[in-house]
Write an enzyme that holds these catalytic residues in place. Structure first.
Site, short mmCIF file in Angstrom:
data_model
loop_
_atom_site.label_atom_id
_atom_site.label_comp_id
_atom_site.label_asym_id
_atom_site.label_seq_id
_atom_site.Cartn_x
_atom_site.Cartn_y
_atom_site.Cartn_z
N ASP A 156 1.08 6.00 3.72
CA ASP A 156 0.86 5.07 4.82
C ASP A 156 0.50 3.70 4.26
O ASP A 156 -0.63 3.45 3.90
CB ASP A 156 -0.28 5.60 5.68
CG ASP A 156 -0.53 4.72 6.89
OD1 ASP A 156 0.30 3.85 7.18
OD2 ASP A 156 -1.57 4.92 7.54
N ARG A 157 1.50 2.83 4.19
CA ARG A 157 1.22 1.46 3.77
C ARG A 157 1.70 0.54 4.86
O ARG A 157 2.75 0.76 5.44
CB ARG A 157 2.01 1.12 2.52
CG ARG A 157 1.45 1.74 1.31
CD ARG A 157 1.64 0.78 0.18
NE ARG A 157 1.53 1.46 -1.08
CZ ARG A 157 1.84 0.89 -2.21
NH1 ARG A 157 2.31 -0.34 -2.23
NH2 ARG A 157 1.71 1.54 -3.33
N LYS A 158 0.96 -0.50 5.10
CA LYS A 158 1.40 -1.48 6.07
C LYS A 158 2.15 -2.56 5.28
O LYS A 158 1.53 -3.36 4.59
CB LYS A 158 0.21 -2.11 6.79
CG LYS A 158 -0.42 -1.37 7.97
CD LYS A 158 -0.40 0.10 8.00
CE LYS A 158 -1.13 0.68 9.20
NZ LYS A 158 -1.41 2.10 9.07
N ILE A 169 7.71 -10.36 2.80
CA ILE A 169 9.13 -10.57 3.02
C ILE A 169 9.91 -9.39 2.44
O ILE A 169 9.43 -8.70 1.55
CB ILE A 169 9.63 -11.89 2.39
CG1 ILE A 169 9.26 -11.93 0.91
CG2 ILE A 169 9.06 -13.05 3.16
CD1 ILE A 169 9.95 -13.02 0.16
N GLY A 170 11.12 -9.17 2.98
CA GLY A 170 11.87 -8.00 2.56
C GLY A 170 12.81 -8.22 1.39
O GLY A 170 13.47 -7.29 0.93
N ASN A 182 8.11 -9.16 -6.65
CA ASN A 182 6.90 -8.85 -5.91
C ASN A 182 7.14 -8.81 -4.41
O ASN A 182 6.61 -9.59 -3.64
CB ASN A 182 5.80 -9.85 -6.25
CG ASN A 182 4.46 -9.32 -5.82
OD1 ASN A 182 4.33 -8.13 -5.56
ND2 ASN A 182 3.48 -10.19 -5.73
N TYR A 190 -8.63 8.93 21.72
CA TYR A 190 -8.08 10.24 21.40
C TYR A 190 -7.51 10.93 22.63
O TYR A 190 -8.08 10.86 23.71
CB TYR A 190 -9.17 11.14 20.80
CG TYR A 190 -9.64 10.69 19.43
CD1 TYR A 190 -8.77 10.72 18.35
CD2 TYR A 190 -10.94 10.24 19.23
CE1 TYR A 190 -9.19 10.30 17.09
CE2 TYR A 190 -11.36 9.82 17.98
CZ TYR A 190 -10.48 9.85 16.91
OH TYR A 190 -10.89 9.44 15.68
P1 BMP Z 1 -8.54 9.61 13.02
O1 BMP Z 1 -7.90 10.90 13.60
O2 BMP Z 1 -9.66 9.90 12.06
O3 BMP Z 1 -8.93 8.62 14.09
O4 BMP Z 1 -7.42 8.91 12.10
C1 BMP Z 1 -6.23 8.43 12.63
C2 BMP Z 1 -5.35 7.86 11.53
O5 BMP Z 1 -4.15 7.36 12.11
C3 BMP Z 1 -5.96 6.71 10.74
O6 BMP Z 1 -5.42 6.76 9.40
C4 BMP Z 1 -5.39 5.47 11.41
O7 BMP Z 1 -5.28 4.37 10.54
C5 BMP Z 1 -4.01 5.95 11.82
N1 BMP Z 1 -3.45 5.26 12.99
C6 BMP Z 1 -4.10 5.31 14.23
O8 BMP Z 1 -5.18 5.89 14.38
N2 BMP Z 1 -3.51 4.69 15.31
C7 BMP Z 1 -2.33 4.03 15.21
O9 BMP Z 1 -1.85 3.53 16.22
C8 BMP Z 1 -1.66 3.98 13.97
C9 BMP Z 1 -2.23 4.61 12.86
O10 BMP Z 1 -1.61 4.57 11.69
#
Ligand code: BMP
Length: 262
Positions: free
Chosen positions: A86-88, A92-93, A101, A205
């Site tokens: 998971d990297r954001k 630039i592409g 880089n 959640y």
């Molecule tokens: P948790 O269940 O502990 O809240 O973790 C959720 C994970 O999903 C975290 O790594 C968070 O960065 C990622 N995440 C999120 O919660 N909501 C998003 O919309 C996008 C995510 O990547």
């Protein structure tokens, strides 16, 4: 039959991206649509959590140190799961021969990477590295946090970009099913919890039933619901929670299949 109504196994048969196909097969084999998000800073905790939950998950989502890659690969073989880095990517592409880089270089420096990204040029840059290695990319289409800006036109554009790069983009991080019922994309849903509706810091959640059955997503991403407060971990409890979320996610999927076949 529209793909949404099919089993993970049926979808695996027709998928052309090797990473997506592998994932669908693992999900079916382990009867688990659970992805654990391991957001901890200690390497010891990181590896312990993964070794504990390994039997119950199909996918591990993490942002890890390159030095941990060999151990992570060993664990992925031991427990039969895939790795979602998971990297954001927000650079630039461009993939330049002389100046490397770029997002493509960041991407090639790691192992199995699927990532979020901001535009078609970045998708192209990542695909040059990822496609020959059989990887897949996920686009962030919607967010689980309260007041998130990823909505409306942004979300529509993410879907459009994914459609234009179907060989490499395998799906979305989202809160709902993004395409119509005929789509082959995955929808991965973070913000999943069985015992609480928020973390007090904006995270919201929903239950596996809401995510898989009502919103039509494919994979639940769960972090703290499984390993609790960092530094306060009891291995038996982590294992129990992983099994509980695995069962909840799979039951919701079985219910969805049943409802849709009636
Ligand atoms: P948790 O269940 O502990 O809240 O973790 C959720 C994970 O999903 C975290 O790594 C968070 O960065 C990622 N995440 C999120 O919660 N909501 C998003 O919309 C996008 C995510 O990547």
């Amino acid at each position: 039959m529209p793909i949404y109504l099919n089993t993970y196994a049926d979808r695996a048969k027709n998928h052309t991206n090797p990473a997506a196909k592998d994932l669908l097969e693992v999900i079916e084999r382990k009867q688990s649509n659970l992805c654990i998000s391991v957001d901890v800073t200690s390497s010891k905790d990181f590896l312990n959590i993964i070794d504990t939950v390994g039997p119950y998950v199909s996918l591990i989502k993490a942002n890890f140190e390159p030095s941990l890659i060999p151990r992570l690969q060993d664990l992925s073989i031991k427990h039969d799961f895939l790795i979602f880095e998971d990297r954001k990517f927000a650079d630039i592409g461009t993939l330049s021969t002389f100046q490397g880089n770029t997002v493509a270089l960041q991407y090639s420096a790691g192992v199995h990477k699927i990532a979020t990204c901001p535009g078609p040029s970045v998708i192209k840059g990542l695909a040059t590295v990822g496609l020959p290695l059989g990887r897949g990319l996920l686009l962030l289409a919607e967010m689980s946090t309260a007041g998130a800006l990823a909505r409306g036109v942004y979300t529509e554009d993410a879907v459009r970009m994914a459609r234009a790069a179907r060989d490499f983009v395998v799906g979305f991080i989202a809160q709902h099913r993004m395409e119509g019922r005929d789509r082959g994309f995955f929808d991965f849903d973070p913000g999943v919890g069985l015992d609480t509706i928020g973390d007090g810091l904006g995270q919201q959640y929903r239950t596996p039933e809401q995510v898989i059955l009502e919103s039509g997503c494919d994979i639940i991403i769960v972090g703290r619901g499984i390993y609790g407060k960092v530094g306060n971990m009891d291995t038996g409890e982590v294992q129990r929670q992983a099994e509980r979320y695995r069962n909840a996610g799979w039951d919701a999927y079985l219910q969805r299949l049943k409802c849709l076949r009636v």
